[in-house]
Scaffold this active site. Structure first.
Site, PDB file in Angstrom:
ATOM      1  N   GLU A  42       0.872  -1.180   0.000  1.00 18.06           N
ATOM      2  CA  GLU A  42       0.000   0.000   0.000  1.00 18.06           C
ATOM      3  C   GLU A  42       0.903   1.222   0.000  1.00 18.06           C
ATOM      4  O   GLU A  42       1.639   1.462   0.958  1.00 18.06           O
ATOM      5  CB  GLU A  42      -0.893   0.001   1.245  1.00 18.06           C
ATOM      6  CG  GLU A  42      -1.746   1.267   1.355  1.00 18.06           C
ATOM      7  CD  GLU A  42      -2.437   1.401   2.728  1.00 18.06           C
ATOM      8  OE1 GLU A  42      -2.812   0.367   3.323  1.00 18.06           O
ATOM      9  OE2 GLU A  42      -2.581   2.543   3.184  1.00 18.06           O
ATOM     10  N   ARG A  46       1.549  10.404   0.787  1.00 16.29           N
ATOM     11  CA  ARG A  46       2.113  11.371   1.738  1.00 16.29           C
ATOM     12  C   ARG A  46       3.311  12.132   1.194  1.00 16.29           C
ATOM     13  O   ARG A  46       3.896  12.950   1.901  1.00 16.29           O
ATOM     14  CB  ARG A  46       2.521  10.645   3.023  1.00 16.29           C
ATOM     15  CG  ARG A  46       1.330  10.092   3.767  1.00 16.29           C
ATOM     16  CD  ARG A  46       1.749   9.403   5.042  1.00 16.29           C
ATOM     17  NE  ARG A  46       0.627   8.643   5.586  1.00 16.29           N
ATOM     18  CZ  ARG A  46       0.748   7.748   6.540  1.00 16.29           C
ATOM     19  NH1 ARG A  46       1.915   7.503   7.077  1.00 16.29           N
ATOM     20  NH2 ARG A  46      -0.322   7.106   6.969  1.00 16.29           N
ATOM     21  N   THR A  71      -4.303   6.505   1.836  1.00 15.73           N
ATOM     22  CA  THR A  71      -4.607   7.936   2.016  1.00 15.73           C
ATOM     23  C   THR A  71      -5.614   8.468   0.993  1.00 15.73           C
ATOM     24  O   THR A  71      -5.554   9.642   0.607  1.00 15.73           O
ATOM     25  CB  THR A  71      -3.311   8.802   1.962  1.00 15.73           C
ATOM     26  OG1 THR A  71      -2.159   8.026   2.308  1.00 15.73           O
ATOM     27  CG2 THR A  71      -3.419   9.965   2.943  1.00 15.73           C
ATOM     28  N   LYS A 131     -10.899  -0.878   7.345  1.00  9.22           N
ATOM     29  CA  LYS A 131      -9.604  -0.627   7.974  1.00  9.22           C
ATOM     30  C   LYS A 131      -9.885  -0.076   9.376  1.00  9.22           C
ATOM     31  O   LYS A 131     -10.763   0.774   9.540  1.00  9.22           O
ATOM     32  CB  LYS A 131      -8.871   0.423   7.125  1.00  9.22           C
ATOM     33  CG  LYS A 131      -7.608   1.012   7.744  1.00  9.22           C
ATOM     34  CD  LYS A 131      -6.923   1.921   6.729  1.00  9.22           C
ATOM     35  CE  LYS A 131      -5.928   2.855   7.359  1.00  9.22           C
ATOM     36  NZ  LYS A 131      -4.595   2.758   6.766  1.00  9.22           N
TER      37      LYS A 131
HETATM   38  C1  3PG Z   1      -1.307   3.706   7.894  1.00 10.84           C
HETATM   39  O1  3PG Z   1      -1.254   4.629   7.090  1.00 10.84           O
HETATM   40  O2  3PG Z   1      -2.055   2.749   7.753  1.00 10.84           O
HETATM   41  C2  3PG Z   1      -0.501   3.811   9.113  1.00 10.84           C
HETATM   42  O3  3PG Z   1       0.071   5.059   9.202  1.00 10.84           O
HETATM   43  C3  3PG Z   1       0.561   2.797   9.307  1.00 10.84           C
HETATM   44  O4  3PG Z   1       0.881   2.951  10.626  1.00 10.84           O
HETATM   45  P1  3PG Z   1       2.290   2.528  11.237  1.00 10.84           P
HETATM   46  O5  3PG Z   1       3.314   3.428  10.606  1.00 10.84           O
HETATM   47  O6  3PG Z   1       2.139   2.778  12.733  1.00 10.84           O
HETATM   48  O7  3PG Z   1       2.507   1.103  10.912  1.00 10.84           O
END
Ligand code: 3PG
Length: 186
Positions: A42, A46, A71, A131
């Site tokens: 995924e 960002r 995102t 999710k």
């Molecule tokens: C996401 O976008 O799903 C999370 O930011 C992943 O979170 P993590 O960096 O704590 O694994």
């Protein structure tokens, strides 16, 4: 209803959540994930480079990898995913206004929730693969255990604060099929 997102979740219990800043990172990422037996990623939106990274990853490795986009927060994002023919889309939250675009895209999609009210809103939209984000800030595995008693038909993909020490606790839950996190690429 969610364009068969369950097929992605069933086949990929661990979904690395990655942020790519430059082209050189792509091959390295592919090799690192492949060496762990992972064939799904995924890519988050960002960075300014994200869309280019998604296109490059797809064109290089589409035969052996499922390339998803994280995102997703707008219709514009969904349209770009359709253009790039990505394999799945992940949203951090629940936005009923995106329902039509999500469903018509033909691309499997996973909306985000954290609270019981959001889960009920998702169910109202006909969505049951969700999710759970950010998992560590909303009760983690304990919350999901409670949700398994209350929302029996909902399957969650937790992300946020998951790591090598705690991921198995999540995977052992009856309402978790797969989970995501950035620790897989660290
Ligand atoms: C996401 O976008 O799903 C999370 O930011 C992943 O979170 P993590 O960096 O704590 O694994």
């Amino acid at each position: 209803m969610q364009n068969n997102i369950e097929k992605i979740l069933e086949s990929h219990p661990l979904i690395p959540v990655v942020t790519i800043h430059k082209e050189e990172e792509i091959k390295q990422l592919y090799e690192h994930l492949s060496s762990q037996g992972i064939s799904c990623v995924e890519i988050t939106l960002r960075t300014d480079f994200a869309w280019e990274a998604i296109a490059l990853f797809k064109s290089e490795y589409k035969d052996s990898f499922k390339v998803g986009v994280g995102t997703i927060t707008s219709v514009e994002h969904i349209k770009r995913c359709v253009e790039l023919e990505v394999d799945f889309m992940v949203s951090p939250g629940l936005c009923p206004a995106l329902k039509e675009n999500f469903e018509k895209s033909g691309i499997p999609f996973l909306p985000g929730v954290s609270t019981p009210s959001e889960i009920m809103s998702a169910m109202e939209l006909g969505w049951r693969y969700l999710k759970f984000f950010p998992a560590h800030l909303f009760g983690g595995a304990k919350a999901l255990k409670t949700y398994s008693n209350v929302f029996k038909e909902v399957i969650f993909c937790p992300t946020g604060g998951i790591n090598a020490e705690n991921y198995q606790t999540f995977l052992d839950l009856p309402n978790v099929m797969s989970l995501g996190g950035s620790w897989l690429v660290k």
